[in-house]
Design a protein around this motif. Structure first.
Motif, PDB file in Angstrom:
ATOM      1  N   SER A  13       0.827  -1.210   0.000  1.00 13.47           N
ATOM      2  CA  SER A  13       0.000   0.000   0.000  1.00 13.47           C
ATOM      3  C   SER A  13       0.859   1.257   0.000  1.00 13.47           C
ATOM      4  O   SER A  13       0.494   2.279  -0.592  1.00 13.47           O
ATOM      5  CB  SER A  13      -0.942   0.010   1.197  1.00 13.47           C
ATOM      6  OG  SER A  13      -0.221   0.053   2.423  1.00 13.47           O
ATOM      7  N   TRP A  14       2.015   1.208   0.669  1.00  9.30           N
ATOM      8  CA  TRP A  14       2.934   2.344   0.713  1.00  9.30           C
ATOM      9  C   TRP A  14       3.400   2.748  -0.680  1.00  9.30           C
ATOM     10  O   TRP A  14       3.562   3.937  -0.967  1.00  9.30           O
ATOM     11  CB  TRP A  14       4.145   1.990   1.593  1.00  9.30           C
ATOM     12  CG  TRP A  14       4.914   0.801   1.096  1.00  9.30           C
ATOM     13  CD1 TRP A  14       4.612  -0.520   1.306  1.00  9.30           C
ATOM     14  CD2 TRP A  14       6.091   0.821   0.288  1.00  9.30           C
ATOM     15  NE1 TRP A  14       5.530  -1.331   0.674  1.00  9.30           N
ATOM     16  CE2 TRP A  14       6.454  -0.537   0.048  1.00  9.30           C
ATOM     17  CE3 TRP A  14       6.880   1.828  -0.251  1.00  9.30           C
ATOM     18  CZ2 TRP A  14       7.571  -0.898  -0.709  1.00  9.30           C
ATOM     19  CZ3 TRP A  14       7.995   1.479  -1.002  1.00  9.30           C
ATOM     20  CH2 TRP A  14       8.336   0.133  -1.227  1.00  9.30           C
ATOM     21  N   ALA A  15       3.625   1.770  -1.560  1.00  6.57           N
ATOM     22  CA  ALA A  15       4.059   2.066  -2.924  1.00  6.57           C
ATOM     23  C   ALA A  15       2.941   2.721  -3.727  1.00  6.57           C
ATOM     24  O   ALA A  15       3.162   3.679  -4.476  1.00  6.57           O
ATOM     25  CB  ALA A  15       4.526   0.781  -3.611  1.00  6.57           C
ATOM     26  N   PHE A  16       1.707   2.233  -3.566  1.00  4.57           N
ATOM     27  CA  PHE A  16       0.567   2.817  -4.266  1.00  4.57           C
ATOM     28  C   PHE A  16       0.292   4.233  -3.757  1.00  4.57           C
ATOM     29  O   PHE A  16      -0.039   5.129  -4.535  1.00  4.57           O
ATOM     30  CB  PHE A  16      -0.666   1.926  -4.102  1.00  4.57           C
ATOM     31  CG  PHE A  16      -0.606   0.687  -4.941  1.00  4.57           C
ATOM     32  CD1 PHE A  16      -1.244   0.633  -6.166  1.00  4.57           C
ATOM     33  CD2 PHE A  16       0.107  -0.426  -4.512  1.00  4.57           C
ATOM     34  CE1 PHE A  16      -1.172  -0.515  -6.962  1.00  4.57           C
ATOM     35  CE2 PHE A  16       0.184  -1.570  -5.290  1.00  4.57           C
ATOM     36  CZ  PHE A  16      -0.456  -1.621  -6.524  1.00  4.57           C
ATOM     37  N   ALA A  17       0.434   4.432  -2.447  1.00  2.98           N
ATOM     38  CA  ALA A  17       0.217   5.762  -1.877  1.00  2.98           C
ATOM     39  C   ALA A  17       1.295   6.738  -2.316  1.00  2.98           C
ATOM     40  O   ALA A  17       1.045   7.942  -2.425  1.00  2.98           O
ATOM     41  CB  ALA A  17       0.175   5.671  -0.354  1.00  2.98           C
ATOM     42  N   VAL A  46      -2.885   5.045   2.511  1.00  5.43           N
ATOM     43  CA  VAL A  46      -3.954   5.424   1.594  1.00  5.43           C
ATOM     44  C   VAL A  46      -3.703   6.860   1.150  1.00  5.43           C
ATOM     45  O   VAL A  46      -2.738   7.494   1.581  1.00  5.43           O
ATOM     46  CB  VAL A  46      -5.342   5.281   2.251  1.00  5.43           C
ATOM     47  CG1 VAL A  46      -5.698   3.818   2.474  1.00  5.43           C
ATOM     48  CG2 VAL A  46      -5.401   6.048   3.579  1.00  5.43           C
ATOM     49  N   VAL A  47      -4.580   7.387   0.306  1.00  7.81           N
ATOM     50  CA  VAL A  47      -4.377   8.731  -0.233  1.00  7.81           C
ATOM     51  C   VAL A  47      -5.652   9.553  -0.084  1.00  7.81           C
ATOM     52  O   VAL A  47      -6.729   9.145  -0.541  1.00  7.81           O
ATOM     53  CB  VAL A  47      -3.967   8.681  -1.717  1.00  7.81           C
ATOM     54  CG1 VAL A  47      -3.714  10.087  -2.246  1.00  7.81           C
ATOM     55  CG2 VAL A  47      -2.722   7.812  -1.912  1.00  7.81           C
ATOM     56  N   ARG A 102      -8.737   7.388  -1.043  1.00 11.29           N
ATOM     57  CA  ARG A 102      -8.534   6.386  -2.091  1.00 11.29           C
ATOM     58  C   ARG A 102      -7.720   5.219  -1.520  1.00 11.29           C
ATOM     59  O   ARG A 102      -6.628   5.403  -0.993  1.00 11.29           O
ATOM     60  CB  ARG A 102      -7.796   7.034  -3.264  1.00 11.29           C
ATOM     61  CG  ARG A 102      -7.304   6.090  -4.363  1.00 11.29           C
ATOM     62  CD  ARG A 102      -6.476   6.908  -5.334  1.00 11.29           C
ATOM     63  NE  ARG A 102      -5.690   6.124  -6.260  1.00 11.29           N
ATOM     64  CZ  ARG A 102      -5.934   6.035  -7.570  1.00 11.29           C
ATOM     65  NH1 ARG A 102      -6.953   6.704  -8.085  1.00 11.29           N
ATOM     66  NH2 ARG A 102      -5.154   5.329  -8.366  1.00 11.29           N
ATOM     67  N   ASN A 103      -8.262   4.022  -1.651  1.00 14.25           N
ATOM     68  CA  ASN A 103      -7.571   2.819  -1.205  1.00 14.25           C
ATOM     69  C   ASN A 103      -6.930   2.124  -2.415  1.00 14.25           C
ATOM     70  O   ASN A 103      -7.112   2.560  -3.559  1.00 14.25           O
ATOM     71  CB  ASN A 103      -8.563   1.882  -0.494  1.00 14.25           C
ATOM     72  CG  ASN A 103      -7.884   0.901   0.433  1.00 14.25           C
ATOM     73  OD1 ASN A 103      -6.653   0.862   0.541  1.00 14.25           O
ATOM     74  ND2 ASN A 103      -8.668   0.089   1.119  1.00 14.25           N
ATOM     75  N   SER A 104      -6.209   1.048  -2.168  1.00 16.27           N
ATOM     76  CA  SER A 104      -5.565   0.304  -3.263  1.00 16.27           C
ATOM     77  C   SER A 104      -5.987  -1.159  -3.227  1.00 16.27           C
ATOM     78  O   SER A 104      -5.180  -2.064  -3.414  1.00 16.27           O
ATOM     79  CB  SER A 104      -4.035   0.425  -3.155  1.00 16.27           C
ATOM     80  OG  SER A 104      -3.576   0.081  -1.858  1.00 16.27           O
TER      81      SER A 104
END
Length: 237
Positions: free
Chosen positions: A46-50, A187-188, A204-206
């Motif tokens: 999740s850290w990479a997507f955020a 998350v963002v 926004r979640n992933s």
């Protein structure tokens, strides 16, 4: 967390003048510069997507076109973490700015939801980071302002069981406020608003569009719900 505070402070317009101009609500979900919700799969990435979402958004605002960037590059190559074992957004940005020199295009470094050998090369770069920093902690107004001025803001939150089953409404489960449980998901924040007198963040979640409200969740704003206002960060391209 690693950051570049001197650069950020010179460029930051987080002033009382801009606070007075802050809109009462903001929603980037339909913005042409926000890429579709992605799915991290069975990988603690999740850290990479955020880290990638605000970079994609800001690159698009600067260049006028949408560009999907690679989370897998971070999972495989970022040296401060253990890929699918979790990580931290500002460390990811530190690697992209000072380690690799930029983020690879998603089309050239596709997501696999596993940690594999790094295969990044500089010819894959699609976007670079100018500067980044941690934002003020536990200050919902300045966090709103950062979302308004800089775009999507990544945050760390505490996820407990009910979060997995979220379907709608403003999420306010007290279980995630337990101080004995640390943050465990990134998350963002992509907007904010108010409903029936309750302030909320649009998050926004992933976990794909099948989770929550087509991949999004409303989380209560101004009370550090799930520690969402504790670790915000921002970047410029």
């Amino acid at each position: 967390m690693q950051c570049d505070p001197c650069h950020w402070s010179r460029r930051s317009p987080l002033t009382q003048t801009t606070i007075r101009a802050l809109p009462k609500s903001l929603d980037y979900r339909a913005d042409n510069c926000l890429t579709p919700v992605k799915d991290q799969g069975q990988c603690g990435s999740s850290w990479a997507f955020a880290a990638i979402t605000p970079l994609e958004f800001n690159w698009c605002k600067k260049n006028g076109s949408l560009l999907a960037l690679s989370e897998q590059q971070l999972v495989d190559c970022e040296p401060y973490h253990n890929g699918c074992g979790g990580g931290w957004v500002t460390n990811a940005w530190n690697y992209l700015k000072y380690g690799s020199g930029g983020a690879a295009k998603q089309s050239l470094y596709t997501y696999t939801a596993t940690t594999t050998t790094c295969r990044f090369c500089s010819s894959m770069i699609g976007a670079q980071i100018s500067t980044y920093a941690d934002l003020p902690k536990l200050n919902a107004t300045k966090m709103q302002l950062a979302v308004f001025v800089f775009g999507p803001v990544p945050v760390a939150i505490t996820v407990t069981n009910s979060f997995f089953y979220y379907l709608g409404g403003i999420y306010n489960d007290v279980a995630c406020d337990n101080p004995a449980i640390g943050v465990n998901h990134a998350v963002v924040v992509v907007g904010y608003g108010t409903e029936n007198g309750i302030d909320y963040w649009i998050v926004r979640n992933s976990w794909g569009t099948g989770w929550g409200q087509w991949g999004y969740v409303f989380i209560q704003r101004g009370v550090n719900k799930c520690k969402i206002e504790q670790y915000p960060a921002g970047l410029l391209v």
